[in-house]
Write a protein that holds these residues in place. Structure first.
Motif, PDB file in Angstrom:
ATOM      1  N   SER A  91       0.071  -3.579  -1.089  1.00 14.33           N
ATOM      2  CA  SER A  91       0.605  -4.367  -2.180  1.00 14.33           C
ATOM      3  C   SER A  91      -0.561  -5.454  -2.673  1.00 14.33           C
ATOM      4  O   SER A  91      -0.985  -5.587  -3.980  1.00 14.33           O
ATOM      5  CB  SER A  91       1.735  -4.733  -1.925  1.00 14.33           C
ATOM      6  N   ALA A  92      -1.314  -5.965  -1.784  1.00 18.96           N
ATOM      7  CA  ALA A  92      -2.177  -6.980  -2.071  1.00 18.96           C
ATOM      8  C   ALA A  92      -3.384  -6.372  -2.666  1.00 18.96           C
ATOM      9  O   ALA A  92      -3.854  -6.600  -3.861  1.00 18.96           O
ATOM     10  CB  ALA A  92      -2.795  -7.420  -0.979  1.00 18.96           C
ATOM     11  N   ALA A  93      -3.886  -4.974  -2.259  1.00 23.15           N
ATOM     12  CA  ALA A  93      -4.764  -4.198  -2.878  1.00 23.15           C
ATOM     13  C   ALA A  93      -4.432  -3.715  -4.256  1.00 23.15           C
ATOM     14  O   ALA A  93      -5.263  -4.029  -5.148  1.00 23.15           O
ATOM     15  CB  ALA A  93      -5.167  -2.853  -2.050  1.00 23.15           C
ATOM     16  N   ARG A  94      -3.308  -3.269  -4.590  1.00 22.90           N
ATOM     17  CA  ARG A  94      -2.578  -3.106  -5.756  1.00 22.90           C
ATOM     18  C   ARG A  94      -2.923  -4.119  -6.803  1.00 22.90           C
ATOM     19  O   ARG A  94      -3.268  -4.147  -7.934  1.00 22.90           O
ATOM     20  CB  ARG A  94      -1.255  -2.563  -5.840  1.00 22.90           C
ATOM     21  N   ARG A  95      -2.306  -5.411  -6.457  1.00 25.16           N
ATOM     22  CA  ARG A  95      -2.319  -6.455  -7.139  1.00 25.16           C
ATOM     23  C   ARG A  95      -3.753  -7.036  -7.483  1.00 25.16           C
ATOM     24  O   ARG A  95      -4.124  -7.298  -8.424  1.00 25.16           O
ATOM     25  CB  ARG A  95      -1.535  -7.691  -6.449  1.00 25.16           C
ATOM     26  N   LEU A  96      -4.699  -6.843  -6.496  1.00 25.82           N
ATOM     27  CA  LEU A  96      -5.980  -7.225  -6.832  1.00 25.82           C
ATOM     28  C   LEU A  96      -6.605  -6.511  -7.960  1.00 25.82           C
ATOM     29  O   LEU A  96      -7.421  -6.845  -8.676  1.00 25.82           O
ATOM     30  CB  LEU A  96      -6.993  -6.952  -5.445  1.00 25.82           C
ATOM     31  N   GLU A 126       7.140   0.046 -10.919  1.00 27.70           N
ATOM     32  CA  GLU A 126       6.031   0.218 -11.636  1.00 27.70           C
ATOM     33  C   GLU A 126       4.921   1.355 -11.276  1.00 27.70           C
ATOM     34  O   GLU A 126       4.578   2.103 -11.987  1.00 27.70           O
ATOM     35  CB  GLU A 126       5.072  -1.061 -11.916  1.00 27.70           C
ATOM     36  N   LEU A 127       4.726   1.201  -9.852  1.00 30.20           N
ATOM     37  CA  LEU A 127       4.124   2.509  -9.345  1.00 30.20           C
ATOM     38  C   LEU A 127       4.620   3.821  -9.701  1.00 30.20           C
ATOM     39  O   LEU A 127       4.141   4.905  -9.898  1.00 30.20           O
ATOM     40  CB  LEU A 127       3.751   2.234  -7.724  1.00 30.20           C
ATOM     41  N   ALA A 128       6.047   3.893  -9.423  1.00 29.95           N
ATOM     42  CA  ALA A 128       6.764   5.078  -9.456  1.00 29.95           C
ATOM     43  C   ALA A 128       6.657   5.720 -10.724  1.00 29.95           C
ATOM     44  O   ALA A 128       6.734   6.849 -10.812  1.00 29.95           O
ATOM     45  CB  ALA A 128       8.204   4.803  -8.815  1.00 29.95           C
ATOM     46  N   ALA A 129       6.741   4.686 -11.654  1.00 30.43           N
ATOM     47  CA  ALA A 129       6.794   5.428 -13.298  1.00 30.43           C
ATOM     48  C   ALA A 129       5.377   5.845 -13.292  1.00 30.43           C
ATOM     49  O   ALA A 129       5.013   6.729 -14.160  1.00 30.43           O
ATOM     50  CB  ALA A 129       7.059   4.391 -14.283  1.00 30.43           C
ATOM     51  N   ALA A 162       7.613   6.235   4.884  1.00 29.39           N
ATOM     52  CA  ALA A 162       6.310   6.757   5.187  1.00 29.39           C
ATOM     53  C   ALA A 162       5.801   7.241   4.049  1.00 29.39           C
ATOM     54  O   ALA A 162       4.373   7.352   3.631  1.00 29.39           O
ATOM     55  CB  ALA A 162       6.327   7.786   6.536  1.00 29.39           C
ATOM     56  N   ALA A 163       6.504   8.212   3.144  1.00 25.43           N
ATOM     57  CA  ALA A 163       6.057   8.820   2.060  1.00 25.43           C
ATOM     58  C   ALA A 163       5.688   7.952   1.134  1.00 25.43           C
ATOM     59  O   ALA A 163       4.356   7.913   0.173  1.00 25.43           O
ATOM     60  CB  ALA A 163       7.084   9.760   1.557  1.00 25.43           C
ATOM     61  N   TYR A 164       6.386   6.617   0.839  1.00 29.54           N
ATOM     62  CA  TYR A 164       5.938   5.639  -0.084  1.00 29.54           C
ATOM     63  C   TYR A 164       4.829   5.082   0.144  1.00 29.54           C
ATOM     64  O   TYR A 164       3.707   4.874  -0.568  1.00 29.54           O
ATOM     65  CB  TYR A 164       7.093   4.655   0.190  1.00 29.54           C
ATOM     66  N   ILE A 165       4.382   4.656   1.672  1.00 26.35           N
ATOM     67  CA  ILE A 165       3.230   4.175   1.935  1.00 26.35           C
ATOM     68  C   ILE A 165       2.045   4.915   1.701  1.00 26.35           C
ATOM     69  O   ILE A 165       0.932   4.605   1.142  1.00 26.35           O
ATOM     70  CB  ILE A 165       3.456   3.616   3.262  1.00 26.35           C
ATOM     71  N   ARG A 166       2.098   6.439   1.769  1.00 31.44           N
ATOM     72  CA  ARG A 166       1.212   7.313   1.720  1.00 31.44           C
ATOM     73  C   ARG A 166       0.784   7.392   0.186  1.00 31.44           C
ATOM     74  O   ARG A 166      -0.349   7.377  -0.460  1.00 31.44           O
ATOM     75  CB  ARG A 166       1.782   8.716   2.219  1.00 31.44           C
ATOM     76  N   ALA A 167       2.015   7.364  -0.598  1.00 31.92           N
ATOM     77  CA  ALA A 167       1.735   7.652  -2.088  1.00 31.92           C
ATOM     78  C   ALA A 167       1.056   6.370  -2.665  1.00 31.92           C
ATOM     79  O   ALA A 167       0.292   6.159  -3.688  1.00 31.92           O
ATOM     80  CB  ALA A 167       2.887   7.570  -2.699  1.00 31.92           C
ATOM     81  N   VAL A 168       1.469   4.925  -1.836  1.00 31.15           N
ATOM     82  CA  VAL A 168       0.882   3.916  -2.589  1.00 31.15           C
ATOM     83  C   VAL A 168      -0.654   3.872  -2.300  1.00 31.15           C
ATOM     84  O   VAL A 168      -1.562   3.661  -3.188  1.00 31.15           O
ATOM     85  CB  VAL A 168       1.425   2.673  -2.027  1.00 31.15           C
ATOM     86  N   ALA A 169      -1.249   4.328  -0.928  1.00 30.29           N
ATOM     87  CA  ALA A 169      -2.469   4.470  -0.689  1.00 30.29           C
ATOM     88  C   ALA A 169      -3.153   5.419  -1.411  1.00 30.29           C
ATOM     89  O   ALA A 169      -4.449   5.235  -1.933  1.00 30.29           O
ATOM     90  CB  ALA A 169      -2.680   4.635   0.824  1.00 30.29           C
ATOM     91  N   ALA A 215       7.257  -8.394   2.770  1.00 28.69           N
ATOM     92  CA  ALA A 215       5.760  -7.971   2.862  1.00 28.69           C
ATOM     93  C   ALA A 215       5.148  -7.701   1.875  1.00 28.69           C
ATOM     94  O   ALA A 215       3.970  -8.102   1.529  1.00 28.69           O
ATOM     95  CB  ALA A 215       5.592  -7.008   4.159  1.00 28.69           C
ATOM     96  N   THR A 216       5.870  -6.932   0.838  1.00 25.08           N
ATOM     97  CA  THR A 216       5.250  -6.412  -0.302  1.00 25.08           C
ATOM     98  C   THR A 216       5.007  -7.716  -1.254  1.00 25.08           C
ATOM     99  O   THR A 216       3.889  -7.977  -1.915  1.00 25.08           O
ATOM    100  CB  THR A 216       6.111  -5.549  -1.118  1.00 25.08           C
ATOM    101  N   ALA A 217       6.021  -8.670  -1.193  1.00 29.94           N
ATOM    102  CA  ALA A 217       5.748  -9.728  -2.140  1.00 29.94           C
ATOM    103  C   ALA A 217       4.676 -10.738  -1.233  1.00 29.94           C
ATOM    104  O   ALA A 217       3.771 -11.392  -2.163  1.00 29.94           O
ATOM    105  CB  ALA A 217       7.247 -10.583  -2.021  1.00 29.94           C
ATOM    106  N   SER A 218       4.469 -10.818  -0.050  1.00 25.71           N
ATOM    107  CA  SER A 218       3.477 -11.564   0.364  1.00 25.71           C
ATOM    108  C   SER A 218       2.051 -11.115  -0.061  1.00 25.71           C
ATOM    109  O   SER A 218       1.275 -11.723  -0.262  1.00 25.71           O
ATOM    110  CB  SER A 218       3.742 -11.541   2.023  1.00 25.71           C
ATOM    111  N   GLY A 219       1.864  -9.661   0.225  1.00 23.84           N
ATOM    112  CA  GLY A 219       0.833  -9.015  -0.137  1.00 23.84           C
ATOM    113  C   GLY A 219       0.463  -9.386  -1.728  1.00 23.84           C
ATOM    114  O   GLY A 219      -0.892  -9.959  -2.116  1.00 23.84           O
ATOM    115  N   ILE A 220       1.557  -9.217  -2.743  1.00 24.97           N
ATOM    116  CA  ILE A 220       1.112  -9.605  -4.076  1.00 24.97           C
ATOM    117  C   ILE A 220       0.764 -11.080  -4.354  1.00 24.97           C
ATOM    118  O   ILE A 220      -0.266 -11.471  -4.704  1.00 24.97           O
ATOM    119  CB  ILE A 220       2.230  -9.585  -4.894  1.00 24.97           C
TER     120      ILE A 220
END
Length: 448
Positions: free
Chosen positions: A55-60, A125-128, A201-208, A393-398
C-alpha cells in the motif's frame, strides 16, 4: 518518539511461516517476481511486501509517478502474514463490546472509521482499475454473529451505537441468521454493509502485480541489514543491495528484529483451519459469507465457494509468542479447538475434515496505537497493526508514504495524533500478563 541511536541495523531473525496456508494452497502457481541481484539505486526502499508495504508503494507511485521504489519481500508474495489474514477489510470499529462503544469513545470510533475506510478506498480503487472480480475482492459486507445471551446483548449494544454514529446495519434474529449461514447454533446476527471481503493471498499477489516501473517488487529478498551512507541508507540482501534516500519499514513485528520498538511490541499469533471441499448441497444458506464473533476473541467463520465445492474457514485461538515462532504443540491445540468449534456450528457436516491449518503473526502495542513514524532520520515505520491487519496495516502504509513525501491528508493528520507505543512492563511481568489476559478474554468469549 525517541530515535534509535545506532546508525547500522542488522536483523536478528527473519520471519518464518507456520503451517500450510489454505489461501495460498487454493491458488494456481504463479511466476514470481525476481529476487534482487546486484546493486540497485532507488528513492525509497520498502521493507515488507504485505498490506502495509504494498500500500505504501502504491501511494508513493500515485504521489510521484517518477519515484523509484524498491519493495523487498522476505518470501513469496502472499505467503507471509498478510496472505494468512482472514480477509476482512473492515470499516467499522471491530470489537463489539459495550465498553469499546460508549458515548465517550464516539470520536475515537469516527477516527477509526476514517482510517479504515481509507484502506477500503485504496483496495476498491485498485479493484476497479485492474478489473478484479469477487474472487479477489468482494464488497459484500460482513456479519457479526452470537452464540449466547451475552453475545446477543453485545450485538444489540453495538447496533445502538452504530445508529448513534449514523452507520448502516441490520439486526437479525436466530432464524434469519440461520437462513444466511446454514448454522442453527447462532442466536442472532448483525449485518454491516461496509466491509470488503478479500481472498487475502490473491489480493496481495494482485496488488504486487499492479505495481509498474519505476516501482519494482523483489521476492525471496530479505533485508539483512541497513546502514547510513552519504545521502541515505544502504540496505543489504543475500544477493544484492539497495541504496535509497528513505526506508519505509513495513515488516510489522519484525521491526523489532532490527532493534526498533524494543520492549514496546507484543507478538501474538492467531490460528486458522480450512476444511476440505464439500458438496454445497450439504449446507443450506448463502454459499459465500463471512462472520466475526459478537464477543472479542471469539471465532471468525467464512464460507468460501469454489468450482470444486465449498469450504469453511475457522479462525480462533490466540497465543503470546515473544520469540516470533510457533511450536507444533500450539498448532495441535489450536487445531483441536477449531475442530470443536466447527462441529458445534455445523453439525450437518460431520465427516468434513480440515485440509489446511496455519498460524499468522500480529504485533500489538499496550496502548493500541500503531508503531508508526520516523524512527531514525529517513526511516519511517508502518508497523504494529493491533489486529485488523488488512485495514490498519493498509492505512499505515498509505500514511507512511505520505509522510515520506511530506504530503498532508486527513489520514496523515490522524496519524500525527497517535501517541508513541507505551513501554511494556519488565519481564517476566509482560509474559505473565499477556498470557493471563489472552486466557481470560478467550474464556470470556466462551462458545462465541
Amino acid at each position: 518518539m525517541s530515535p534509535v541511536k545506532a546508525k547500522s541495523f542488522v536483523a536478528s531473525r527473519l520471519p518464518e511461516n507456520t503451517g500450510v496456508c489454505g489461501w495460498v494452497a487454493m491458488l494456481p502457481p504463479r511466476v514470481e517476481k525476481p529476487r534482487l541481484e546486484g546493486a540497485l539505486t532507488a528513492d525509497v526502499v520498502v521493507i515488507g511486501g504485505g498490506f502495509a508495504g504494498l500500500s505504501a508503494a502504491r501511494r508513493l507511485s500515485q504521489l510521484d509517478p517518477q519515484l523509484r521504489v524498491a519493495v523487498l519481500e522476505v518470501g513469496g508474495i502472499g505467503e507471509g502474514s498478510a496472505g494468512r489474514n482472514s480477509g476482512f477489510i473492515i470499516d467499522l470499529p471491530h470489537e463489539v463490546s459495550s465498553e469499546d462503544f460508549s458515548e465517550a469513545s464516539s470520536n475515537k470510533s469516527r477516527r477509526d472509521i476514517t482510517v479504515q475506510r481509507t484502506a477500503i478506498a485504496l483496495a476498491s480503487e485498485l479493484a476497479a482499475e485492474q478489473g478484479w472480480g469477487p474472487d479477489i475482492l468482494d464488497p459484500c459486507g460482513r456479519y457479526s454473529v452470537a452464540m449466547s445471551a451475552e453475545g446477543d446483548k453485545h450485538l444489540v449494544t453495538y447496533a445502538r451505537q452504530l445508529a448513534e454514529l449514523g452507520e448502516a446495519h441490520t439486526l437479525l434474529d436466530a432464524k434469519e441468521t440461520a437462513e444466511i449461514t446454514g448454522c442453527p447454533a447462532f442466536t442472532s446476527g448483525l449485518f454491516m454493509p461496509g466491509t470488503v471481503m478479500i481472498q487475502p493471498a490473491a489480493y496481495i499477489r494482485a496488488v504486487a502485480d499492479s505495481l509498474k516501473e519505476p516501482v519494482r517488487v523483489f521476492e525471496r529478498t530479505p533485508a539483512l541489514s541497513f546502514a547510513r551512507v552519504d545521502g541515505g541508507w544502504l540496505v543489504k540482501t543475500p544477493h544484492g543491495s539497495v541504496e535509497a534516500g528513505q526506508i519505509i519499514l513495513a515488516n510489522n513485528g519484525h521491526a523489532q528484529s532490527f532493534g526498533f520498538f524494543s520492549g514496546r511490541l507484543l507478538h501474538v499469533f492467531t490460528y486458522a483451519s480450512l476444511t476440505e471441499e464439500f458438496d454445497p448441497a450439504r449446507l443450506s444458506g448463502a454459499r459465500k459469507w463471512g462472520a466475526t464473533p459478537a464477543l472479542p476473541m471469539g471465532t471468525t467463520v467464512r464460507r468460501i465457494n469454489g468450482k470444486g465445492g465449498d469450504r469453511i474457514l475457522i479462525r480462533s485461538r490466540y497465543t503470546y509468542n515473544p520469540g516470533l515462532d510457533v511450536g507444533d504443540g500450539e498448532m495441535r491445540r489450536a487445531g483441536a479447538l477449531h475442530d470443536r468449534k466447527f462441529a458445534a456450528r455445523f453439525p450437518g457436516l460431520p465427516n468434513i475434515g480440515m485440509e489446511y491449518r496455519w498460524a499468522g503473526a500480529m504485533a500489538i502495542t499496550w496502548n493500541s496505537v500503531p508503531a508508526f513514524g520516523e524512527v531514525e532520520q529517513g526511516i519511517i515505520a508502518a508497523c504494529g497493526c493491533n489486529g485488523l491487519g488488512a485495514s490498519k496495516a493498509t492505512a499505515s502504509g498509505i500514511a507512511a508514504a505520505e509522510m515520506a513525501l511530506g504530503v498532508s491528508s486527513e489520514l496523515s493528520r490522524i496519524y500525527q495524533t497517535f501517541q508513541p507505543p507505551k513501554s511494556l512492563p519488565p519481564q517476566p511481568l509482560t509474559t505473565i500478563g499477556a498470557k493471563i489476559t489472552l486466557a481470560v478474554r478467550e474464556w470470556n468469549a466462551g462458545d462465541e
